[in-house]
Write a protein that holds these residues in place. Structure first.
Motif, PDB file in Angstrom:
ATOM      1  N   ILE A   1     -26.819  -0.476   1.316  1.00 60.96           N
ATOM      2  CA  ILE A   1     -25.745  -0.169   0.362  1.00 60.96           C
ATOM      3  C   ILE A   1     -26.322   0.439  -0.918  1.00 60.96           C
ATOM      4  O   ILE A   1     -25.807   1.428  -1.449  1.00 60.96           O
ATOM      5  CB  ILE A   1     -24.936  -1.443   0.041  1.00 60.96           C
ATOM      6  CG1 ILE A   1     -24.168  -1.894   1.288  1.00 60.96           C
ATOM      7  CG2 ILE A   1     -23.964  -1.187  -1.108  1.00 60.96           C
ATOM      8  CD1 ILE A   1     -23.514  -3.257   1.149  1.00 60.96           C
ATOM      9  N   VAL A   2     -27.411  -0.154  -1.410  1.00 64.84           N
ATOM     10  CA  VAL A   2     -28.038   0.368  -2.627  1.00 64.84           C
ATOM     11  C   VAL A   2     -28.499   1.811  -2.399  1.00 64.84           C
ATOM     12  O   VAL A   2     -28.285   2.696  -3.242  1.00 64.84           O
ATOM     13  CB  VAL A   2     -29.227  -0.521  -3.050  1.00 64.84           C
ATOM     14  CG1 VAL A   2     -30.038   0.152  -4.154  1.00 64.84           C
ATOM     15  CG2 VAL A   2     -28.732  -1.887  -3.507  1.00 64.84           C
ATOM     16  N   MET A   3     -29.121   2.056  -1.258  1.00 66.43           N
ATOM     17  CA  MET A   3     -29.603   3.407  -0.974  1.00 66.43           C
ATOM     18  C   MET A   3     -28.436   4.376  -0.785  1.00 66.43           C
ATOM     19  O   MET A   3     -28.508   5.546  -1.187  1.00 66.43           O
ATOM     20  CB  MET A   3     -30.484   3.390   0.270  1.00 66.43           C
ATOM     21  CG  MET A   3     -31.250   4.684   0.485  1.00 66.43           C
ATOM     22  SD  MET A   3     -32.406   5.075  -0.841  1.00 66.43           S
ATOM     23  CE  MET A   3     -33.657   3.803  -0.563  1.00 66.43           C
ATOM     24  N   LYS A   4     -27.350   3.883  -0.182  1.00 62.05           N
ATOM     25  CA  LYS A   4     -26.185   4.738  -0.004  1.00 62.05           C
ATOM     26  C   LYS A   4     -25.620   5.183  -1.345  1.00 62.05           C
ATOM     27  O   LYS A   4     -25.237   6.353  -1.517  1.00 62.05           O
ATOM     28  CB  LYS A   4     -25.106   3.984   0.784  1.00 62.05           C
ATOM     29  CG  LYS A   4     -23.818   4.781   0.970  1.00 62.05           C
ATOM     30  CD  LYS A   4     -22.773   3.990   1.750  1.00 62.05           C
ATOM     31  CE  LYS A   4     -21.480   4.800   1.888  1.00 62.05           C
ATOM     32  NZ  LYS A   4     -20.447   4.057   2.651  1.00 62.05           N
ATOM     33  N   VAL A   5     -25.582   4.273  -2.324  1.00 59.46           N
ATOM     34  CA  VAL A   5     -25.086   4.618  -3.662  1.00 59.46           C
ATOM     35  C   VAL A   5     -25.971   5.689  -4.288  1.00 59.46           C
ATOM     36  O   VAL A   5     -25.493   6.656  -4.905  1.00 59.46           O
ATOM     37  CB  VAL A   5     -25.009   3.360  -4.546  1.00 59.46           C
ATOM     38  CG1 VAL A   5     -24.699   3.741  -5.993  1.00 59.46           C
ATOM     39  CG2 VAL A   5     -23.956   2.393  -4.015  1.00 59.46           C
ATOM     40  N   LYS A   6     -27.297   5.536  -4.142  1.00 59.62           N
ATOM     41  CA  LYS A   6     -28.216   6.534  -4.702  1.00 59.62           C
ATOM     42  C   LYS A   6     -28.001   7.899  -4.045  1.00 59.62           C
ATOM     43  O   LYS A   6     -27.991   8.937  -4.707  1.00 59.62           O
ATOM     44  CB  LYS A   6     -29.662   6.086  -4.498  1.00 59.62           C
ATOM     45  CG  LYS A   6     -30.062   4.878  -5.331  1.00 59.62           C
ATOM     46  CD  LYS A   6     -31.516   4.494  -5.069  1.00 59.62           C
ATOM     47  CE  LYS A   6     -31.923   3.301  -5.912  1.00 59.62           C
ATOM     48  NZ  LYS A   6     -33.343   2.911  -5.690  1.00 59.62           N
ATOM     49  N   MET A   7     -27.824   7.901  -2.731  1.00 58.24           N
ATOM     50  CA  MET A   7     -27.610   9.164  -2.028  1.00 58.24           C
ATOM     51  C   MET A   7     -26.280   9.798  -2.449  1.00 58.24           C
ATOM     52  O   MET A   7     -26.196  11.013  -2.629  1.00 58.24           O
ATOM     53  CB  MET A   7     -27.610   8.935  -0.516  1.00 58.24           C
ATOM     54  CG  MET A   7     -28.948   8.497   0.069  1.00 58.24           C
ATOM     55  SD  MET A   7     -30.247   9.735  -0.102  1.00 58.24           S
ATOM     56  CE  MET A   7     -31.235   8.967  -1.392  1.00 58.24           C
ATOM     57  N   ALA A   8     -25.252   8.980  -2.591  1.00 60.83           N
ATOM     58  CA  ALA A   8     -23.941   9.506  -2.978  1.00 60.83           C
ATOM     59  C   ALA A   8     -23.988  10.140  -4.359  1.00 60.83           C
ATOM     60  O   ALA A   8     -23.317  11.151  -4.612  1.00 60.83           O
ATOM     61  CB  ALA A   8     -22.896   8.391  -2.937  1.00 60.83           C
ATOM     62  N   SER A   9     -24.783   9.565  -5.273  1.00 60.42           N
ATOM     63  CA  SER A   9     -24.880  10.129  -6.622  1.00 60.42           C
ATOM     64  C   SER A   9     -25.497  11.519  -6.603  1.00 60.42           C
ATOM     65  O   SER A   9     -25.292  12.313  -7.521  1.00 60.42           O
ATOM     66  CB  SER A   9     -25.713   9.204  -7.522  1.00 60.42           C
ATOM     67  OG  SER A   9     -27.069   9.181  -7.099  1.00 60.42           O
ATOM     68  N   ALA A  10     -26.259  11.828  -5.560  1.00 61.13           N
ATOM     69  CA  ALA A  10     -26.860  13.161  -5.416  1.00 61.13           C
ATOM     70  C   ALA A  10     -26.068  14.006  -4.421  1.00 61.13           C
ATOM     71  O   ALA A  10     -26.555  15.057  -3.975  1.00 61.13           O
ATOM     72  CB  ALA A  10     -28.306  13.042  -4.961  1.00 61.13           C
ATOM     73  N   CYS A  11     -24.855  13.558  -4.063  1.00 59.32           N
ATOM     74  CA  CYS A  11     -23.942  14.312  -3.178  1.00 59.32           C
ATOM     75  C   CYS A  11     -24.427  14.404  -1.737  1.00 59.32           C
ATOM     76  O   CYS A  11     -24.102  15.368  -1.027  1.00 59.32           O
ATOM     77  CB  CYS A  11     -23.683  15.712  -3.743  1.00 59.32           C
ATOM     78  SG  CYS A  11     -22.917  15.700  -5.373  1.00 59.32           S
ATOM     79  N   TYR A  12     -25.198  13.401  -1.279  1.00 60.46           N
ATOM     80  CA  TYR A  12     -25.573  13.353   0.134  1.00 60.46           C
ATOM     81  C   TYR A  12     -24.582  12.464   0.873  1.00 60.46           C
ATOM     82  O   TYR A  12     -24.178  11.414   0.374  1.00 60.46           O
ATOM     83  CB  TYR A  12     -26.977  12.764   0.308  1.00 60.46           C
ATOM     84  CG  TYR A  12     -28.097  13.653  -0.178  1.00 60.46           C
ATOM     85  CD1 TYR A  12     -28.498  14.762   0.552  1.00 60.46           C
ATOM     86  CD2 TYR A  12     -28.772  13.364  -1.355  1.00 60.46           C
ATOM     87  CE1 TYR A  12     -29.536  15.572   0.117  1.00 60.46           C
ATOM     88  CE2 TYR A  12     -29.812  14.168  -1.809  1.00 60.46           C
ATOM     89  CZ  TYR A  12     -30.182  15.275  -1.073  1.00 60.46           C
ATOM     90  OH  TYR A  12     -31.210  16.071  -1.510  1.00 60.46           O
ATOM     91  N   ASP A  13     -24.203  12.880   2.081  1.00 60.15           N
ATOM     92  CA  ASP A  13     -23.480  11.997   2.985  1.00 60.15           C
ATOM     93  C   ASP A  13     -24.497  11.070   3.648  1.00 60.15           C
ATOM     94  O   ASP A  13     -25.683  11.405   3.750  1.00 60.15           O
ATOM     95  CB  ASP A  13     -22.746  12.808   4.049  1.00 60.15           C
ATOM     96  CG  ASP A  13     -21.646  13.677   3.453  1.00 60.15           C
ATOM     97  OD1 ASP A  13     -21.014  13.237   2.480  1.00 60.15           O
ATOM     98  OD2 ASP A  13     -21.453  14.804   3.950  1.00 60.15           O
TER      99      ASP A  13
END
Length: 477
Positions: free
Chosen positions: A16-28
């Motif tokens: 979940i933490v990594m998903k949030v970081k990826m989302a902040s950079a516009c990665y799915d």
């Protein structure tokens, strides 16, 4: 840069933490909690990159990586292994399994995002080369290159010669390729083939000089496609170190190494970069080869119609801009069908190849010679007036007729020889000084199609007049 990242971790909170970081950079993102699920998702969804935890409940991260790289469907997906382990042997095993990088937890977000951008950029570049190569192969325009590889060259560039020497001594037992020490100026001015890989200190005479040197290497043709690995300086300021590392990756660094790098691990990284460089070079070579084949006649080695017509258009445009004239000849072998019918197609091919050679040998280096039909050739002469072009055309008639063409041996013995002649239609295009002034009959503004059409008409007239002749086209009205 957007894309899809597969996050593989057995701890849901970490995912979940990594998903949030990826989302902040516009990665799915996609998520998997074990190795088996990760392999299935990677194969079915083809993510752009994979963040892979080392410790999983069913398979180790190294084993998952090994299987990903062994599968043609997933082999090109960049894999970053993330772990709390500081074990050097585990890092080396991960690199041997095909991991593109190895990051230790807690992962610094600046470095992670820069590394993702770098890996995705490299993957997209290679995918573009593969697409062009695949297109060439689909049209039968490229063949696989030879698998043989020679010893590569890795350049070591440090602030002090002693440092570069220490690097070479440490790496030599683990690297089979040539290690050379270079000064920064020598790296930019050296002649001959450039090294395939550069290992450069981030700080040379001044802070950041290594990054500037990398940018210079990227701007020069011989070293543009080389892999550059940056050795980061020891830094007490972690934020500054992260900024330098991220900047190096965004400027084109292929990999980052600490100042106190492990020689064996570094050798693995350098070898991986060298192999990627060679793979990309092979793809570029096959694409270039395919392009050459697309515009070249395989029998004579001359350019074909696909190349000649756009070339004529550019020649005409240049003539209009400079006020000069150019000449176009259309040549046709006389009674060529009789050669094929009497001696066979192998003899006909020999005649075509020999005539092509004689044409090339008796024209200027700047003149274009192309085969545009079965026994039809085209000659384009830039900056040529009528008198010059007529003399050249008559010379071509003489040299083709002067000596019979030796034919290849057949099943019944020696092939003998056959006499050959050509008929030539000549036309002048452009606005050279010999042309009439605007408003009168002349060639001013005459399109390429008209120039070529008049040369074709003149060729028919030469044939009708008895062959083995040069006929000059009348100017357009």
């Amino acid at each position: 840069m957007t894309g899809t990242v597969l996050i593989v971790d057995d701890v849901a909170t970490n995912r979940i933490v990594m998903k949030v970081k990826m989302a902040s950079a516009c990665y799915d993102t996609l998520q998997a909690g074990d190795g088996t699920s990760a392999l299935a998702l990677a194969r079915s969804r083809r993510p752009d990159a994979i963040l892979l935890d080392m410790n999983l409940p069913d398979l180790s991260g190294i084993e998952v990586c090994r299987q990903l790289k062994a599968d043609p469907v997933t082999a090109d997906i960049p894999v970053i292994i993330v772990t709390t382990s500081r074990d050097g042997a585990a890092r080396r095993d991960a690199l041997r399994a095909g991991a593109d990088d190895f990051l230790s937890k807690p992962v610094r977000e600046t470095i992670l995002m820069a590394r993702l951008r770098s890996l995705l950029r490299a993957r997209q570049n290679e995918a573009e080369l593969r697409l062009r190569d695949g297109t060439s192969r689909a049209f039968g325009l490229a063949e696989p290159g030879a698998a043989f590889t020679t010893q590569g060259t890795i350049a070591l560039i440090a602030a002090q010669a002693d440092t570069a020497l220490a690097w070479r001594r440490a790496l030599a037992p683990h690297v089979s390729d040539r290690l050379v020490m270079l000064r920064p100026a020598a790296a930019l001015t050296a002649t001959g083939p450039a090294p395939e890989v550069y290992l450069i200190a981030a700080d040379l005479a001044h802070s950041g000089d290594g990054l500037r040197l990398m940018s210079e290497l990227r701007s020069r043709g011989p070293s543009r496609h080389a892999a550059v690995c940056i050795v980061l300086p020891p830094a007490a300021d972690g934020a500054r170190a992260d900024t330098t590392a991220a900047m190096a990756l965004d400027l084109g660094a292929a990999d980052l190494l600490p100042a106190d790098f492990d020689p064996e691990e570094t050798a693995l990284r350098l070898t991986a970069q060298l192999e990627r460089k060679r793979r990309a070079d092979r793809l570029r070579d096959t694409v270039r080869s395919g392009l050459r084949m697309a515009v070249t006649d395989p029998l004579t080695g001359l350019y074909n119609r696909r190349y000649a017509l756009p070339y004529l258009a550019r020649m005409d445009e240049r003539a209009r801009q400079t006020g000069r004239s150019y000449a176009v000849m259309v040549l046709d072998l006389d009674r060529f069908k009789a050669v094929n019918d009497t001696f066979g197609h192998a003899a006909g091919d020999a005649v075509l190849a020999e005539v092509a050679r004689r044409l090339l040998d008796n024209l200027r280096p700047v003149d274009l010679v192309a085969r545009i039909g079965g026994e039809e050739f085209l000659v384009a002469m830039p900056d040529a007036h009528l008198a010059t072009a007529r003399a050249a055309a008559e010379r071509l008639c003489r040299v083709v007729e002067a000596q019979p063409v030796t034919l290849p041996c057949g099943p019944d013995g020696p092939g003998g020889s056959v006499g050959v002649t050509v008929s030539i239609g000549l036309s002048i295009g452009g606005t050279g000084p010999a042309d009439p002034p605007p408003g009168g009959p002349g060639l001013q503004g005459d399109p390429v199609a008209g120039v070529l059409g008049r040369a074709d008409s003149a060729l028919l007239a030469a044939k009708a007049a008895g062959r083995n002749k040069v006929t000059v086209a009348l100017s357009a009205a």
